[in-house]
Enzyme design. Structure first.
Site, mmCIF file in Angstrom:
data_model
loop_
_atom_site.group_PDB
_atom_site.id
_atom_site.type_symbol
_atom_site.label_atom_id
_atom_site.label_comp_id
_atom_site.label_asym_id
_atom_site.label_seq_id
_atom_site.Cartn_x
_atom_site.Cartn_y
_atom_site.Cartn_z
ATOM 1 N N LYS A 44 -19.509 55.538 10.276
ATOM 2 C CA LYS A 44 -19.447 54.521 9.227
ATOM 3 C C LYS A 44 -18.349 53.545 9.653
ATOM 4 O O LYS A 44 -17.159 53.833 9.573
ATOM 5 C CB LYS A 44 -19.127 55.171 7.870
ATOM 6 C CG LYS A 44 -19.113 54.172 6.728
ATOM 7 C CD LYS A 44 -17.695 53.754 6.432
ATOM 8 C CE LYS A 44 -17.542 52.637 5.454
ATOM 9 N NZ LYS A 44 -17.973 51.319 5.892
ATOM 10 N N GLU A 92 -5.861 58.902 10.847
ATOM 11 C CA GLU A 92 -4.998 57.951 11.572
ATOM 12 C C GLU A 92 -4.793 56.791 10.618
ATOM 13 O O GLU A 92 -5.684 55.965 10.434
ATOM 14 C CB GLU A 92 -5.715 57.453 12.831
ATOM 15 C CG GLU A 92 -6.091 58.531 13.830
ATOM 16 C CD GLU A 92 -4.941 58.890 14.751
ATOM 17 O OE1 GLU A 92 -3.854 58.312 14.633
ATOM 18 O OE2 GLU A 92 -5.151 59.775 15.591
ATOM 19 N N CYS A 101 -2.142 48.807 13.941
ATOM 20 C CA CYS A 101 -1.421 49.862 13.234
ATOM 21 C C CYS A 101 -0.066 50.110 13.874
ATOM 22 O O CYS A 101 0.907 50.388 13.179
ATOM 23 C CB CYS A 101 -2.259 51.131 13.180
ATOM 24 S SG CYS A 101 -2.918 51.601 14.772
ATOM 25 N N GLU A 159 3.336 48.126 4.508
ATOM 26 C CA GLU A 159 2.888 47.706 5.833
ATOM 27 C C GLU A 159 2.385 46.266 5.696
ATOM 28 O O GLU A 159 1.565 45.992 4.814
ATOM 29 C CB GLU A 159 1.736 48.617 6.287
ATOM 30 C CG GLU A 159 1.114 48.193 7.601
ATOM 31 C CD GLU A 159 -0.129 49.029 7.954
ATOM 32 O OE1 GLU A 159 -0.865 49.439 7.042
ATOM 33 O OE2 GLU A 159 -0.344 49.261 9.151
HETATM 34 P P1 NAP Z 1 -9.581 50.678 5.014
HETATM 35 O O1 NAP Z 1 -9.838 49.736 3.917
HETATM 36 O O2 NAP Z 1 -9.075 52.014 4.701
HETATM 37 O O3 NAP Z 1 -10.910 50.743 5.882
HETATM 38 C C1 NAP Z 1 -11.047 51.629 6.960
HETATM 39 C C2 NAP Z 1 -12.405 52.290 6.882
HETATM 40 O O4 NAP Z 1 -12.437 53.149 5.747
HETATM 41 C C3 NAP Z 1 -13.545 51.313 6.700
HETATM 42 O O5 NAP Z 1 -14.678 51.784 7.363
HETATM 43 C C4 NAP Z 1 -13.750 51.317 5.188
HETATM 44 O O6 NAP Z 1 -15.041 50.928 4.788
HETATM 45 C C5 NAP Z 1 -13.516 52.773 4.886
HETATM 46 N N1 NAP Z 1 -13.110 53.028 3.510
HETATM 47 C C6 NAP Z 1 -12.524 52.205 2.633
HETATM 48 N N2 NAP Z 1 -12.292 52.841 1.470
HETATM 49 C C7 NAP Z 1 -12.745 54.102 1.615
HETATM 50 C C8 NAP Z 1 -12.786 55.241 0.771
HETATM 51 N N3 NAP Z 1 -12.298 55.230 -0.459
HETATM 52 N N4 NAP Z 1 -13.316 56.366 1.258
HETATM 53 C C9 NAP Z 1 -13.781 56.406 2.506
HETATM 54 N N5 NAP Z 1 -13.793 55.373 3.349
HETATM 55 C C10 NAP Z 1 -13.256 54.220 2.917
HETATM 56 O O7 NAP Z 1 -8.538 50.081 6.052
HETATM 57 P P2 NAP Z 1 -8.256 48.580 6.385
HETATM 58 O O8 NAP Z 1 -7.237 48.135 5.430
HETATM 59 O O9 NAP Z 1 -9.457 47.772 6.535
HETATM 60 O O10 NAP Z 1 -7.684 48.803 7.858
HETATM 61 C C11 NAP Z 1 -6.407 48.681 8.168
HETATM 62 C C12 NAP Z 1 -5.604 49.968 7.984
HETATM 63 O O11 NAP Z 1 -5.977 50.887 8.991
HETATM 64 C C13 NAP Z 1 -4.139 49.678 8.176
HETATM 65 O O12 NAP Z 1 -3.354 50.427 7.301
HETATM 66 C C14 NAP Z 1 -3.909 50.132 9.602
HETATM 67 O O13 NAP Z 1 -2.579 50.420 9.910
HETATM 68 C C15 NAP Z 1 -4.820 51.317 9.678
HETATM 69 N N6 NAP Z 1 -5.116 51.633 11.075
HETATM 70 C C16 NAP Z 1 -4.588 52.782 11.585
HETATM 71 C C17 NAP Z 1 -4.808 53.111 12.917
HETATM 72 C C18 NAP Z 1 -4.238 54.375 13.487
HETATM 73 O O14 NAP Z 1 -4.653 54.761 14.560
HETATM 74 N N7 NAP Z 1 -3.325 55.058 12.834
HETATM 75 C C19 NAP Z 1 -5.577 52.273 13.717
HETATM 76 C C20 NAP Z 1 -6.102 51.110 13.170
HETATM 77 C C21 NAP Z 1 -5.858 50.801 11.831
HETATM 78 P P3 NAP Z 1 -15.324 49.440 4.220
HETATM 79 O O15 NAP Z 1 -15.027 48.497 5.311
HETATM 80 O O16 NAP Z 1 -16.766 49.505 3.861
HETATM 81 O O17 NAP Z 1 -14.421 49.275 3.035
#
Ligand code: NAP
Length: 466
Positions: free
Chosen positions: A160, A234, A268, A365
């Site tokens: 996904k 992650e 990240c 962040e």
């Molecule tokens: P996000 O909203 O959590 O989205 C990430 C993924 O999770 C997407 O596929 C999203 O789908 C899905 N998602 C969203 N809400 C969900 C829920 N309640 N249950 C299950 N899946 C869900 O993250 P983002 O804000 O777009 O991405 C940035 C974040 O990711 C930042 O905090 C960044 O630091 C972190 N990140 C961490 C790493 C690491 O390796 N530690 C690497 C890259 C990014 P949808 O798009 O359909 O909402």
């Protein structure tokens, strides 16, 4: 811009906010059928040899390299990053596929155990269908990081991907099939984040790997826990970048500022908190400001652009809102701070100082082109500041005295610390965090053990029976 329909996942170019393509959201029935097929495919994929798997996975890598311009342009179109960064990401992903294709059989060969009880060893066995949930900021690398080790271990996967990069998701599934991966071994689920919990509940899903925000991580981990399934998370980070007093200021400024502007600050492991000795702070801030002001913001397809748009209009609005909040609570804007008056998800490269622990932004962040500089009196103060966050992903120490830098590195509570470099990425080095940045590791030998059953086999020889 066309009228958008709710039941579609949308690919929107953040450079101009124009709709590029729509993908119909899958129904629950369609999702369940894909999971059924992945479970069915597991029955034969788990019995393929490492050589058979490696042949396909190497082919994936070579197709990616051959098509890196096309793949690169697609990522830039969907989420806005600089074309050269997109192409680098494709090459990095190909290297990760090759790494696991080359090494999986070695990592997963039987592991003998010393015991007085006779022969004993660990046999590493795949566990079944994995659900991988990934973010948009590295649309190919994020897929690769979870898929390369899992597929080479003999698991199957349903992916996904983030809702704003469906074309990148689709092209990767196509490449897997073109490389010869049997149908069902790797398949996309075009669904929104809100429907993931239901998928975790499916008994045919055996484990889940998520990269994303704390909110998504918490909800996935809860769903996995309730179902007694393994998860890796992650999550976000707010990496400290500690500058030591003996530093070459120009080199430190360049590394920190250009590192922070990588992917328009949406990494990240970006140096989100630069921590500088008071004695050199004024000079450091001045140089950082000059460098930041000189960077070209603009079209990510043009070679001389350094700062790209953010991934979406919402992302740009959110980061601009965080800057406003920081300033309302006492931060000083040294540079930038505003949306740019042009189409697209642009924000001025921004430099903030004067953030204290009383400022709510101290604990957040910032996922955008915002540099934050803190100052310190003693190295103990710098370490305390570095650790005064709920995150624990990466971090850096920059200075000429390497023994001192190592000593400081050991005291930083994160999963990774790089000396004289921003937190980086390499197939053979582990990637992951501690504290609220999550748990588990991707890349390196460590990743492949996350989703296998390390099964003990102990042999009592017949002559020892009584
Ligand atoms: P996000 O909203 O959590 O989205 C990430 C993924 O999770 C997407 O596929 C999203 O789908 C899905 N998602 C969203 N809400 C969900 C829920 N309640 N249950 C299950 N899946 C869900 O993250 P983002 O804000 O777009 O991405 C940035 C974040 O990711 C930042 O905090 C960044 O630091 C972190 N990140 C961490 C790493 C690491 O390796 N530690 C690497 C890259 C990014 P949808 O798009 O359909 O909402």
């Amino acid at each position: 811009m066309e009228t958008l329909k709710k039941s579609y996942i949308k690919s929107i170019n953040p450079f101009n906010n124009e709709l590029v393509k729509e993908f119909e959201i899958m129904s629950n029935d369609q999702v369940d059928q894909i999971v059924d097929k992945a479970d069915e495919a597991f029955k034969s994929w788990k019995n393929t040899s490492f050589d058979e798997r490696a042949k396909i996975i190497h082919k994936v890598a070579s197709i990616m390299r051959d098509r890196k311009q096309e793949l690169g342009k697609l990522a830039t179109l969907e989420m806005g990053k600089l074309l050269r960064e997109s192409i680098y990401e494709v090459e990095l992903s190909a290297n990760i596929f090759d790494y696991y294709a080359d090494n999986a059989s070695k990592f997963l060969s039987d592991h003998p155990l010393e015991t007085e009880l006779g022969e004993a060893f660990l046999s590493y066995e795949p566990i079944g269908v994995l659900l991988s949930v990934q973010p948009w900021n590295f649309p190919y690398y994020q897929i690769t990081r979870s898929a390369a080790s899992a597929l080479m271990a003999g698991n199957t996967m349903v992916l996904k991907h983030a809702s704003n990069v469906p074309q990148c998701a689709q092209i990767m599934e196509d490449i897997f099939h073109e490389a010869g991966l049997p149908k069902g071994v790797y398949t996309n689920l075009f669904v929104p984040g809100g429907s993931v919990e239901r998928i975790v509940d499916n008994p045919k899903i055996k484990a889940v790997a998520l990269t994303g925000s704390e909110a998504a991580g918490g909800s996935i981990a809860a769903a996995a826990g309730k179902n007694i399934k393994k998860s890796t998370l992650e999550l976000g980070g707010s990496d400290p970048f500690i500058v030591l007093e003996d530093v070459d200021i120009d080199k430190a400024v360049e590394t920190a500022i250009l590192g922070r502007m990588w992917n328009a600050g949406q990494v990240c492991v970006s140096p989100k908190r630069i921590i500088v000795p008071e004695t050199i702070a004024e000079n450091f801030i001045q140089k950082a400001k000059t460098l930041l002001a000189s960077l070209k913001v603009g079209n990510p397809l043009e070679d001389d652009t350094v700062v790209a748009p953010l991934s979406s209009e919402k992302a740009a609005q959110d980061v601009a809102g965080q800057v406003e909040k920081a300033v309302a609570n006492g931060a000083k804007v040294e540079l930038g701070g505003k949306r740019i008056d042009r189409p697209g998800a642009f924000l001025e490269p921004t430099l903030l100082t004067g953030i204290t622990a009383e400022n709510p932004i101290f604990f957040e962040e910032i996922f955008g082109p915002v540099v934050v500089i803190y100052t310190y009196k003693t190295i103990e103060d710098a370490i305390e500041l570095a650790n005064a966050t709920t995150f624990g992903l990466g971090g850096s120490v920059f200075g000429n005295d390497i023994p001192k830098a190592k000593e400081v590195a050991r005291k930083i509570d994160t999963g990774m610390v790089y000396i004289n470099h921003v937190t980086g990425i390499a197939p053979e080095l582990p990637f992951g965090g501690t504290k609220r940045s999550g748990y588990g590791r991707e890349q390196s030998p460590a990743a492949i053990y996350e989703f296998v059953n390390a099964k003990l086999i102990r042999v009592t020889s017949p002559e020892n029976l009584y």
